[in-house]
Design an enzyme around this catalytic site. Structure first.
Site, short mmCIF file in Angstrom:
data_model
loop_
_atom_site.label_atom_id
_atom_site.label_comp_id
_atom_site.label_asym_id
_atom_site.label_seq_id
_atom_site.Cartn_x
_atom_site.Cartn_y
_atom_site.Cartn_z
CG HIS B 205 -0.76 0.38 2.84
ND1 HIS B 205 -0.08 1.23 3.25
CD2 HIS B 205 0.23 -0.92 3.06
CE1 HIS B 205 0.11 1.65 4.12
NE2 HIS B 205 0.40 0.53 4.64
CB CYS B 330 -1.83 18.30 19.11
SG CYS B 330 -1.30 19.57 20.78
#
Lengths: 137, 406
Positions: B205, B330
């Protein structure tokens, strides 16, 4: 992770970005967070000498969208409040208003810390004792 | 051509599948559904033939013998099989493995597992440009060293390690050399014979093939390498990886390899021109820095830090239009900024401020134009909002501020 509409709105149209003169006796400045942690908030209030009401509030924030939104919201809420009312702002109020997910609660904590830090700076400048932290984060 | 949103610039995470790969795979779901291990009927023969063909397509891309291709469920499994398999197979020779700090977690965590099994692992520090120091590598080798595992191209910064030189050092000291080729195979010429690679993993992939299929190349001659199977069962893949073969997936990775082999050279030129244009434009922004070595780098990757702006906040400015990754804490589950960028010696602040660009086969010039504009505008807007930028402009030394770490 999808952001709530309110976070997106504050991020896209932040309220009260700016700088107040920190040398002014009526201005309280709070600078919290650390660059290494990925967020730094600077929140400033300007208090009316006569009425004791916060007549202006400004912020600048280095951080994620939720941190920017939390500080933007905080400045909106601060304007028009007395110092005593401002002290009562709780981080969970911010969480609720912005629908912050659990991983972003620290952004609201930082905003509450910034409010308290700005108020303390103002109090010290005006010969008042610092507020004692009620709860440790 | 019209610009279509969202723009995908996260090709190091995964690539879209090439429609030609899908076409090749389709017959093997419903019509040709046979088990490649069924020796006694045509369903099995057709499936086996398809797998053999794919094995040849894979082998041609990396210049090995088809028998040296072991199909797995992906690069993570191949990394596990290579490292744990060598550790177990060569236990009588030694227990020491050398790797480096910027490897993918599938290598690092496998090495940690090996340590728990009684292995000893040296994690080499990289230089500030992301390359390993060959002298350090050689110094780390002991008589117990059985394996050196260093990735071909890095997934975050695209830095390409000196593979041939590493292989030569490994050979000189009688250790095997395994490389995680996930980001490099199909993007730049990778030749296991010329490079002297003993084992190599990669994944479908990341090269416009399907998810859920990968390869472990295992050398059969000079030296003959063996790995202990990590999955017990029917003894598929020369006994190294049991489990019914994922025929459509294998057909897909085979086709993906063939397309890469035929088109890779032209594609690399096209992508590096676009990447360089993107990088040149974005480094026009004040206080922006390219992370990692720019000479030894994959052609489609750029990693740039925009100081005084936080990465996730930056992504939010255009994440409806552009799909990108950041090294900011984050954006990760761990809340730690990128360990790869930190390994380069970057401060946490710069690691938080980074964006990773992964261009791909379907990236267009118009998309690059749009990206340059959107990022530049967002960086400038967020800097107006950044207290750090204001301090920088005022000449305040931020290292001298006592920050409240939380």
């Amino acid at each position: 992770m999808a952001y709530s509409e309110k976070v997106i709105d504050h991020y896209s149209n932040p309220k009260n970005v700016g700088t107040l003169d920190k040398a002014n006796k009526n201005v309280g400045t709070g600078l919290v967070g650390a660059p290494e942690c990925g967020d730094v908030m600077r929140l400033q209030i300007e208090v009316d000498e006569v009425t004791g009401i916060i007549k202006d509030a400004k912020f600048k924030t280095f951080g994620c969208g939720s941190a920017i939104a939390s500080s933007s919201l905080a400045t909106e809420w601060l304007k028009g409040k007395t110092i005593d009312e401002a002290v009562a702002i709780d981080n969970m109020d911010i969480v609720e208003e912005l629908n912050l997910p659990p991983v972003k609660i620290h952004c609201s904590v930082l905003a509450e810390d910034a409010i308290k830090s700005a108020i303390n700076d103002y109090r010290v400048k005006n010969g008042l004792p610092e507020l004692v932290e009620e709860k440790a984060h | 051509m019209e610009l279509k949103f969202p723009i995908y610039l996260d090709n190091n995470a995964t690539t879209p599948m090439d429609p030609r790969v899908l076409d090749a795979m389709l017959p093997y779901f419903v019509e040709q559904f046979g088990n490649a291990a069924s020796r006694n009927h045509s369903f099995g023969w057709v499936a086996e033939e398809a797998v053999d063909y794919a094995r040849e397509q894979v082998a041609k891309l990396i210049n090995c013998d088809p028998k040296e291709v072991i199909f797995t469920s992906g690069a993570t499994e191949a990394n596990n099989l290579a490292i744990k398999g060598v550790f177990e197979m060569y236990a009588s020779k030694g227990n020491h493995i050398i790797t480096c700090t910027t490897e993918h977690k599938a290598v690092l965590d496998t090495c940690k597992h090996v340590e728990k099994m009684g292995g000893s692992v040296t994690y080499l520090q990289v230089q500030p440009d992301g390359l390993i120091d060959l002298a350090e590598l050689e110094k780390a080798i002991t008589p117990q060293t059985i394996l050196i595992t260093i990735m071909y191209g890095n997934n975050e910064i695209g830095v390409v390690q000196p593979i041939k030189e590493i292989a030569a050092i490994a050979k000189k000291h009688g250790a095997l050399f395994f490389t995680d080729g996930t980001q490099a195979v199909g993007k730049i010429p990778v030749d296991v014979m010329a490079d002297g690679i003993d084992l190599m993993s990669f994944s479908g992939h990341k090269m416009y093939g399907p998810k859920g299929v990968g390869v472990l190349y295992v050398r059969r001659k000079n030296p003959r390498v063996k790995v202990t199977a990590q999955m017990d069962g029917g003894g598929h893949e020369r006994g190294m990886r049991s489990g019914t073969l994922n025929v459509p997936g294998i057909v897909g990775i085979g086709k993906a390899c063939e397309i890469c082999r035929l088109e890779m050279d032209a594609e690399a030129v096209r992508l590096s021109i676009m990447r360089d244009r993107l990088e040149a434009a974005l480094t026009q922004i004040d206080e922006s820095y390219v992370n990692g070595n720019v000479q030894h780098r994959l052609p489609h990757v750029a990693n740039i830090s925009f100081k005084y702006v936080e990465g996730e906040g930056l992504l939010m400015g255009f994440n409806k239009q552009i799909a990108l990754s950041s090294g900011s804490a984050c954006t990760s589950a761990s809340l730690e900024p990128s360990y790869v960028l930190k390994s380069l010696g970057l401060g946490d602040d710069l690691a938080h401020s980074s964006l990773r660009f992964g261009l791909g086969r379907f990236t267009t010039d118009m998309e690059i134009d749009y990206t340059i504009k959107a990022i530049t505008e967002t960086v400038l807007k967020l800097r107006e909002m950044s207290p750090l930028w204001e301090m920088f402009k005022e000449g305040i030394d931020m290292d001298k501020i006592e920050w409240a770490h939380h």
